[in-house]
Design a protein around this motif. Structure first.
Motif, PDB file in Angstrom:
ATOM      1  N   ALA A   1      44.865  59.758  58.382  1.00  0.00           N
ATOM      2  CA  ALA A   1      44.318  59.548  59.721  1.00  0.00           C
ATOM      3  C   ALA A   1      43.473  58.275  59.723  1.00  0.00           C
ATOM      4  O   ALA A   1      42.840  57.933  58.736  1.00  0.00           O
ATOM      5  CB  ALA A   1      43.480  60.753  60.117  1.00  0.00           C
ATOM      6  N   HIS A   2      43.478  57.592  60.798  1.00  0.00           N
ATOM      7  CA  HIS A   2      42.691  56.380  61.050  1.00  0.00           C
ATOM      8  C   HIS A   2      43.183  55.155  60.297  1.00  0.00           C
ATOM      9  O   HIS A   2      43.312  54.095  60.875  1.00  0.00           O
ATOM     10  CB  HIS A   2      41.192  56.597  60.797  1.00  0.00           C
ATOM     11  CG  HIS A   2      40.617  57.766  61.541  1.00  0.00           C
ATOM     12  ND1 HIS A   2      40.549  57.808  62.915  1.00  0.00           N
ATOM     13  CD2 HIS A   2      40.106  58.939  61.104  1.00  0.00           C
ATOM     14  CE1 HIS A   2      40.019  58.955  63.295  1.00  0.00           C
ATOM     15  NE2 HIS A   2      39.741  59.667  62.206  1.00  0.00           N
ATOM     16  N   THR A   3      43.432  55.275  58.983  1.00  0.00           N
ATOM     17  CA  THR A   3      43.783  54.084  58.203  1.00  0.00           C
ATOM     18  C   THR A   3      45.283  53.894  58.027  1.00  0.00           C
ATOM     19  O   THR A   3      45.733  52.788  57.780  1.00  0.00           O
ATOM     20  CB  THR A   3      43.156  54.147  56.792  1.00  0.00           C
ATOM     21  OG1 THR A   3      43.750  55.243  56.073  1.00  0.00           O
ATOM     22  CG2 THR A   3      41.654  54.297  56.863  1.00  0.00           C
ATOM     23  N   GLY A   4      46.048  54.992  58.093  1.00  0.00           N
ATOM     24  CA  GLY A   4      47.489  54.907  57.871  1.00  0.00           C
ATOM     25  C   GLY A   4      47.871  54.776  56.408  1.00  0.00           C
ATOM     26  O   GLY A   4      49.035  54.562  56.084  1.00  0.00           O
ATOM     27  N   THR A   5      46.903  54.908  55.505  1.00  0.00           N
ATOM     28  CA  THR A   5      47.170  54.808  54.065  1.00  0.00           C
ATOM     29  C   THR A   5      48.194  55.866  53.655  1.00  0.00           C
ATOM     30  O   THR A   5      48.052  57.033  54.022  1.00  0.00           O
ATOM     31  CB  THR A   5      45.865  55.019  53.260  1.00  0.00           C
ATOM     32  OG1 THR A   5      44.909  54.049  53.676  1.00  0.00           O
ATOM     33  CG2 THR A   5      46.106  54.921  51.766  1.00  0.00           C
ATOM     34  N   PRO A   6      49.224  55.482  52.871  1.00  0.00           N
ATOM     35  CA  PRO A   6      50.193  56.477  52.395  1.00  0.00           C
ATOM     36  C   PRO A   6      49.522  57.482  51.453  1.00  0.00           C
ATOM     37  O   PRO A   6      48.918  57.095  50.459  1.00  0.00           O
ATOM     38  CB  PRO A   6      51.240  55.653  51.645  1.00  0.00           C
ATOM     39  CG  PRO A   6      51.018  54.238  52.060  1.00  0.00           C
ATOM     40  CD  PRO A   6      49.579  54.121  52.447  1.00  0.00           C
ATOM     41  N   MET A   7      49.624  58.742  51.800  1.00  0.00           N
ATOM     42  CA  MET A   7      49.016  59.823  51.022  1.00  0.00           C
ATOM     43  C   MET A   7      50.108  60.718  50.442  1.00  0.00           C
ATOM     44  O   MET A   7      51.219  60.778  50.968  1.00  0.00           O
ATOM     45  CB  MET A   7      48.077  60.650  51.902  1.00  0.00           C
ATOM     46  CG  MET A   7      46.944  59.858  52.540  1.00  0.00           C
ATOM     47  SD  MET A   7      45.803  59.138  51.351  1.00  0.00           S
ATOM     48  CE  MET A   7      44.993  60.611  50.722  1.00  0.00           C
ATOM     49  N   PHE A   8      49.751  61.440  49.382  1.00  0.00           N
ATOM     50  CA  PHE A   8      50.676  62.335  48.698  1.00  0.00           C
ATOM     51  C   PHE A   8      49.972  63.661  48.481  1.00  0.00           C
ATOM     52  O   PHE A   8      48.830  63.693  48.011  1.00  0.00           O
ATOM     53  CB  PHE A   8      51.084  61.727  47.350  1.00  0.00           C
ATOM     54  CG  PHE A   8      52.185  62.459  46.650  1.00  0.00           C
ATOM     55  CD1 PHE A   8      53.503  62.328  47.060  1.00  0.00           C
ATOM     56  CD2 PHE A   8      51.915  63.276  45.563  1.00  0.00           C
ATOM     57  CE1 PHE A   8      54.530  62.980  46.398  1.00  0.00           C
ATOM     58  CE2 PHE A   8      52.933  63.946  44.897  1.00  0.00           C
ATOM     59  CZ  PHE A   8      54.240  63.783  45.320  1.00  0.00           C
ATOM     60  N   ALA A   9      50.630  64.752  48.845  1.00  0.00           N
ATOM     61  CA  ALA A   9      50.066  66.088  48.671  1.00  0.00           C
ATOM     62  C   ALA A   9      50.998  66.925  47.802  1.00  0.00           C
ATOM     63  O   ALA A   9      52.222  66.866  47.953  1.00  0.00           O
ATOM     64  CB  ALA A   9      49.867  66.766  50.022  1.00  0.00           C
ATOM     65  N   VAL A  10      50.403  67.693  46.905  1.00  0.00           N
ATOM     66  CA  VAL A  10      51.136  68.597  46.021  1.00  0.00           C
ATOM     67  C   VAL A  10      50.541  69.986  46.187  1.00  0.00           C
ATOM     68  O   VAL A  10      49.319  70.144  46.171  1.00  0.00           O
ATOM     69  CB  VAL A  10      50.999  68.188  44.533  1.00  0.00           C
ATOM     70  CG1 VAL A  10      51.749  69.160  43.639  1.00  0.00           C
ATOM     71  CG2 VAL A  10      51.453  66.765  44.301  1.00  0.00           C
ATOM     72  N   HIS A  11      51.403  70.970  46.353  1.00  0.00           N
ATOM     73  CA  HIS A  11      50.973  72.364  46.320  1.00  0.00           C
ATOM     74  C   HIS A  11      51.863  73.070  45.311  1.00  0.00           C
ATOM     75  O   HIS A  11      53.083  72.961  45.372  1.00  0.00           O
ATOM     76  CB  HIS A  11      51.088  73.050  47.683  1.00  0.00           C
ATOM     77  CG  HIS A  11      50.744  74.502  47.610  1.00  0.00           C
ATOM     78  ND1 HIS A  11      49.450  74.953  47.514  1.00  0.00           N
ATOM     79  CD2 HIS A  11      51.532  75.599  47.536  1.00  0.00           C
ATOM     80  CE1 HIS A  11      49.456  76.273  47.415  1.00  0.00           C
ATOM     81  NE2 HIS A  11      50.700  76.679  47.426  1.00  0.00           N
ATOM     82  N   MET A  12      51.246  73.756  44.375  1.00  0.00           N
ATOM     83  CA  MET A  12      52.038  74.495  43.389  1.00  0.00           C
ATOM     84  C   MET A  12      51.387  75.827  43.063  1.00  0.00           C
ATOM     85  O   MET A  12      50.198  76.022  43.280  1.00  0.00           O
ATOM     86  CB  MET A  12      52.268  73.668  42.124  1.00  0.00           C
ATOM     87  CG  MET A  12      51.054  73.360  41.317  1.00  0.00           C
ATOM     88  SD  MET A  12      51.440  72.465  39.762  1.00  0.00           S
ATOM     89  CE  MET A  12      51.556  70.805  40.340  1.00  0.00           C
ATOM     90  N   THR A  13      52.228  76.711  42.572  1.00  0.00           N
ATOM     91  CA  THR A  13      51.781  77.977  42.026  1.00  0.00           C
ATOM     92  C   THR A  13      52.074  77.930  40.534  1.00  0.00           C
ATOM     93  O   THR A  13      53.186  77.556  40.135  1.00  0.00           O
ATOM     94  CB  THR A  13      52.525  79.160  42.674  1.00  0.00           C
ATOM     95  OG1 THR A  13      52.327  79.107  44.082  1.00  0.00           O
ATOM     96  CG2 THR A  13      52.032  80.484  42.133  1.00  0.00           C
TER      97      THR A  13
END
Length: 179
Positions: free
Chosen positions: A133-145
């Motif tokens: 949000a706001h900056t447009g920076t590419p982000m990466f999210a990981v969700h694991m079990t």
């Protein structure tokens, strides 16, 4: 009387278009089987699915026999494999791991290496990219079990994991899996 369930794992990949899930699930239902677990998503322009289908040996055979026509009619590449029930490992404690960072190569490999070195099994993993949000920076999210051996000292593991993630500039959470 046996309560042993029989399963068929089906993977499907092909160009995305409306109706794929409907046609795939209808074929399974019409053969007398049930989708017990699944993951379906669109990656790029491709539809990808993996399904765990439960049924009697003969109804699973009907699904297997229907797959070549389904593959042709839907324009998918479909593979399948018979499997049995998953062995429940009572000496593993399920934990959720969430990591967010600026996108860069190697995040998944680094996390996988951390857990592999400690004999901790990754049981489920999902990732996605998005613009901050706001900056447009590419982000990466990981969700694991992950399945942590019951003999593991959780506080020590959590501290090691947080230090590891801090060193890689990853925001992370490691907490008991909530049902």
């Amino acid at each position: 009387m046996s309560t042993h369930k029989t399963f068929l794992v089906i993977s499907a990949l092909g160009r995305d278009h409306p109706g794929l899930v409907n046609d795939l699930s209808r074929t399974i239902l019409e053969q007398g089987c049930n989708i017990e677990d699944s993951r379906m998503t669109v990656l790029g322009g491709e539809f990808a699915a993996i399904l765990l289908v439960e049924g009697k040996w003969n109804t699973l055979a009907k699904v297997e026999n229907a797959l070549p026509e389904l593959e042709r009619s839907l324009g998918l590449t479909i593979t399948s494999k018979r499997t049995g029930e998953r062995e429940r490992n009572t000496d593993k404690v399920p934990y959720a791991v969430d990591v967010i960072a600026m996108d860069h190569p190697g995040i998944v490999n680094n996390l996988a290496g951390f857990f592999a070195e400690r004999q901790i099994n990754i049981e489920d993993l999902a990732t996605n990219t998005y613009a901050a949000a706001h900056t447009g920076t590419p982000m990466f999210a990981v969700h694991m079990t992950v399945g942590i051996p019951a003999s593991t000292h959780i506080a020590t593991l959590r501290e090691e994991f947080m230090d590891y993630c801090d060193g890689l500039n990853l925001d992370a959470v490691l907490e008991p899996l909530k049902s």
